[in-house]
Scaffold this motif. Structure first.
Motif, PDB file in Angstrom:
ATOM      1  N   THR A   1      47.913  62.413 -12.529  1.00 59.51           N
ATOM      2  CA  THR A   1      48.671  63.825 -13.088  1.00 59.51           C
ATOM      3  C   THR A   1      49.631  63.876 -11.514  1.00 59.51           C
ATOM      4  N   ILE A   2      50.914  63.918 -12.175  1.00 59.93           N
ATOM      5  CA  ILE A   2      52.013  64.503 -10.955  1.00 59.93           C
ATOM      6  C   ILE A   2      52.273  65.872 -10.599  1.00 59.93           C
ATOM      7  N   ASP A   3      52.038  66.899  -9.809  1.00 59.83           N
ATOM      8  CA  ASP A   3      52.472  68.258  -9.913  1.00 59.83           C
ATOM      9  C   ASP A   3      54.614  68.364  -9.721  1.00 59.83           C
ATOM     10  N   PRO A   4      55.133  68.168 -10.627  1.00 61.82           N
ATOM     11  CA  PRO A   4      56.958  68.530 -10.424  1.00 61.82           C
ATOM     12  C   PRO A   4      56.792  69.312  -9.641  1.00 61.82           C
ATOM     13  N   GLN A   5      56.372  70.363  -9.346  1.00 63.70           N
ATOM     14  CA  GLN A   5      57.047  71.083  -8.402  1.00 63.70           C
ATOM     15  C   GLN A   5      56.779  70.261  -7.247  1.00 63.70           C
ATOM     16  N   THR A   6      55.931  69.280  -6.259  1.00 63.70           N
ATOM     17  CA  THR A   6      55.555  69.449  -4.938  1.00 63.70           C
ATOM     18  C   THR A   6      56.005  67.437  -5.193  1.00 63.70           C
ATOM     19  N   GLY A   7      56.162  66.744  -6.221  1.00 65.89           N
ATOM     20  CA  GLY A   7      56.983  65.657  -6.738  1.00 65.89           C
ATOM     21  C   GLY A   7      55.265  64.594  -6.390  1.00 65.89           C
ATOM     22  N   GLN A   8      54.191  65.366  -6.166  1.00 63.80           N
ATOM     23  CA  GLN A   8      53.078  64.548  -5.383  1.00 63.80           C
ATOM     24  C   GLN A   8      52.173  64.434  -6.542  1.00 63.80           C
ATOM     25  N   PRO A   9      51.104  63.609  -6.772  1.00 61.33           N
ATOM     26  CA  PRO A   9      49.678  63.678  -7.921  1.00 61.33           C
ATOM     27  C   PRO A   9      48.697  65.078  -6.918  1.00 61.33           C
ATOM     28  N   ILE A  10      48.235  65.817  -8.175  1.00 61.49           N
ATOM     29  CA  ILE A  10      47.440  67.051  -7.789  1.00 61.49           C
ATOM     30  C   ILE A  10      46.234  66.282  -6.788  1.00 61.49           C
ATOM     31  N   THR A  11      46.358  67.595  -5.965  1.00 65.19           N
ATOM     32  CA  THR A  11      44.173  67.062  -5.278  1.00 65.19           C
ATOM     33  C   THR A  11      43.736  68.053  -5.875  1.00 65.19           C
ATOM     34  N   HIS A  12      43.521  68.707  -6.681  1.00 66.19           N
ATOM     35  CA  HIS A  12      42.183  69.351  -6.770  1.00 66.19           C
ATOM     36  C   HIS A  12      41.164  69.248  -7.535  1.00 66.19           C
ATOM     37  N   ASN A  13      39.965  69.585  -7.866  1.00 67.45           N
ATOM     38  CA  ASN A  13      38.819  68.899  -8.916  1.00 67.45           C
ATOM     39  C   ASN A  13      38.930  69.327  -9.844  1.00 67.45           C
ATOM     40  N   LEU A  14      39.944  69.708 -11.298  1.00 66.89           N
ATOM     41  CA  LEU A  14      40.195  70.351 -11.878  1.00 66.89           C
ATOM     42  C   LEU A  14      40.013  69.055 -12.941  1.00 66.89           C
ATOM     43  N   ALA A  15      39.059  68.879 -13.659  1.00 65.69           N
ATOM     44  CA  ALA A  15      38.428  67.372 -14.057  1.00 65.69           C
ATOM     45  C   ALA A  15      39.264  67.439 -15.792  1.00 65.69           C
ATOM     46  N   SER A  16      39.124  68.101 -16.423  1.00 71.60           N
ATOM     47  CA  SER A  16      39.102  68.229 -17.890  1.00 71.60           C
ATOM     48  C   SER A  16      39.870  70.022 -18.104  1.00 71.60           C
ATOM     49  N   VAL A  17      41.037  69.861 -19.379  1.00 75.15           N
ATOM     50  CA  VAL A  17      40.936  71.371 -19.527  1.00 75.15           C
ATOM     51  C   VAL A  17      41.197  71.263 -21.260  1.00 75.15           C
ATOM     52  N   THR A  18      40.506  71.860 -22.060  1.00 75.81           N
ATOM     53  CA  THR A  18      40.442  71.759 -23.417  1.00 75.81           C
ATOM     54  C   THR A  18      40.918  73.431 -24.099  1.00 75.81           C
ATOM     55  N   VAL A  19      42.362  73.368 -25.056  1.00 76.36           N
ATOM     56  CA  VAL A  19      42.775  74.308 -25.264  1.00 76.36           C
ATOM     57  C   VAL A  19      43.174  74.158 -26.630  1.00 76.36           C
ATOM     58  N   ILE A  20      42.977  75.307 -27.450  1.00 78.71           N
ATOM     59  CA  ILE A  20      43.008  75.683 -28.503  1.00 78.71           C
ATOM     60  C   ILE A  20      43.976  77.040 -29.118  1.00 78.71           C
ATOM     61  N   ASP A  21      44.880  76.649 -30.426  1.00 76.07           N
ATOM     62  CA  ASP A  21      45.585  77.141 -30.556  1.00 76.07           C
ATOM     63  C   ASP A  21      46.341  76.458 -31.660  1.00 76.07           C
ATOM     64  N   PRO A  22      46.530  77.044 -32.167  1.00 73.68           N
ATOM     65  CA  PRO A  22      47.087  77.031 -34.515  1.00 73.68           C
ATOM     66  C   PRO A  22      47.838  75.720 -34.351  1.00 73.68           C
ATOM     67  N   SER A  23      49.075  75.646 -33.220  1.00 72.95           N
ATOM     68  CA  SER A  23      49.891  74.235 -33.385  1.00 72.95           C
ATOM     69  C   SER A  23      49.223  73.876 -32.050  1.00 72.95           C
ATOM     70  N   CYS A  24      48.441  71.753 -32.707  1.00 70.46           N
ATOM     71  CA  CYS A  24      48.729  71.260 -31.777  1.00 70.46           C
ATOM     72  C   CYS A  24      49.910  70.868 -31.240  1.00 70.46           C
ATOM     73  N   MET A  25      50.682  70.734 -31.038  1.00 74.71           N
ATOM     74  CA  MET A  25      51.815  70.681 -29.921  1.00 74.71           C
ATOM     75  C   MET A  25      51.629  71.328 -28.880  1.00 74.71           C
ATOM     76  N   ILE A  26      52.161  72.571 -29.888  1.00 77.55           N
ATOM     77  CA  ILE A  26      51.228  73.667 -27.937  1.00 77.55           C
ATOM     78  C   ILE A  26      50.148  73.407 -28.107  1.00 77.55           C
ATOM     79  N   ALA A  27      49.016  72.627 -27.733  1.00 79.01           N
ATOM     80  CA  ALA A  27      47.600  72.884 -27.205  1.00 79.01           C
ATOM     81  C   ALA A  27      47.852  71.799 -26.591  1.00 79.01           C
TER      82      ALA A  27
END
Length: 352
Positions: A276-302
């Motif tokens: 996963t590339i951070d667009p602002q730094t141009g480099q791969p992310i370095t943090h430890n967030l393993a997964s993100v789950t989002v619930i939203d009416p629109s699957c495109m937005i989620a």
């Protein structure tokens, strides 16, 4: 799964981070009035459960589903040279390029989400993805230099992309000839929405639509109960199936999308490089967030939000989600395992 470099719409399989319904062995298998349709699309599989669909309609409904999925593919694939998006990417002039209403809708949503998330969602980041070896190009043998990063970043940026709506149609514009748009972080979710909305139009309002782990739920299952799905626990490929479930959800008439970053990486010069590339730094992310789950009416937005929050990292993602009242569930790797964080809006979807 949302990711800047997911091979969406490509002839490869995708790992996914959401456990829902496994594909049936036989298309059209019916149990107590529930039909289960499966097939391949967008470089992964689709799995659709429909309650109340009569066996006599299965073939026609599945044919219509696949026609709609093929249409999305022909509009937004970066792996089909003649798709609308590929033709736009090949364009070297600043002239407007005519696209379908669907493609314009998805690009517009990507631009809006990019602005709302401080450009942590950036569908023009492809040159950086390739530079770090997660695109179609070969993996680099060393970390890119500062000059290489600067050159690649100069070819990216949402400010170089524009959608214009006119009386005679919709047009995409690029401000620089090198601009390359990849909708893999949002358009698979759009495909899920397309199929769910089609089924509802056909009077089939009780269904679960999944494409490669992205889900949209409507109505109830064959037991007349709300659909239940589960966030997958980060695991190794040899984990047992009973170890996969992290959290069971009852999401109602909503979509559920998950982005993860705990398996897809490689090492160069002793550095662990995330996909996963951070667009602002141009480099791969370095943090430890393993997964993100989002619930939203629109699957495109989620789908798009899950990618953007993954780039942000755990603290910023949680704060952003709370500020905007988003239903978000985070798993962060620690020395003792995985820490769970969730927003207030997410808690109502937990099954006890």
């Amino acid at each position: 799964m949302s990711s800047y470099i997911t091979k969406w719409l490509a002839p490869v399989g995708l790992a996914f981070l959401l456990v829902a319904c496994k594909p049936a062995d036989i298309n059209g298998a019916s149990t107590n009035g529930e039909q289960h349709l499966t097939g391949n699309t967008m470089g992964t599989y689709y799995s659709i459960k429909i309650v109340g669909l009569k066996a006599a309609r299965v073939e026609a409904i599945q044919s219509s589903i696949e026609l709609r999925l093929d249409k999305v593919n022909q509009q937004m694939s970066t792996y089909l040279a003649d798709s609308e998006l590929s033709q736009f990417n090949q364009l070297t002039s600043a002239e407007g390029f005519s696209v379908s209403a669907d493609t314009a809708k998805v690009v517009t949503a990507a631009l809006q989400l990019g602005r709302q998330t401080e450009q942590t969602l950036d569908v023009t980041v492809g040159p950086l993805v390739n530079l770090w070896g997660f695109g179609p190009d070969e993996r680099p043998v060393q970390v890119p230099s500062a000059q290489q990063l600067s050159q690649a970043q100069a070819q990216t940026g949402l400010g170089h992309l524009r959608v214009e709506y006119a009386l005679d149609g919709q047009y995409l514009y690029k401000a620089i000839p090198e601009l390359y748009v990849d909708l893999s972080s949002i358009a698979k979710g759009f495909g899920v929405d397309v199929i769910s909305e089609y089924l509802s139009e056909q009077g089939l309002t009780n269904h679960l639509v999944e494409i490669g782990g992205e889900l949209r739920l409507s109505g109830h299952n064959r037991h007349n109960k709300p659909w239940t799905v589960a966030v997958e626990k980060p695991h190794n490929s040899d984990s047992r199936s009973d170890e996969l479930v992290q959290q069971v959800l009852v999401a109602g008439n909503n979509s559920v999308a998950t982005s993860g970053d705990y398996r897809n990486y490689y090492e160069v010069d002793g550095q662990r490089l995330s996909h996963t590339i951070d667009p602002q730094t141009g480099q791969p992310i370095t943090h430890n967030l393993a997964s993100v789950t989002v619930i939203d009416p629109s699957c495109m937005i989620a789908d798009g939000l899950a990618t953007a929050l993954t780039v942000m990292g755990p603290e910023k993602a949680l704060a952003f989600a709370e500020q905007h009242e988003l239903a978000v569930y985070l798993l962060t790797k620690t020395d003792d395992g995985f820490r769970v964080d969730m927003t207030s809006a997410f808690k109502k979807y937990l099954r006890g």
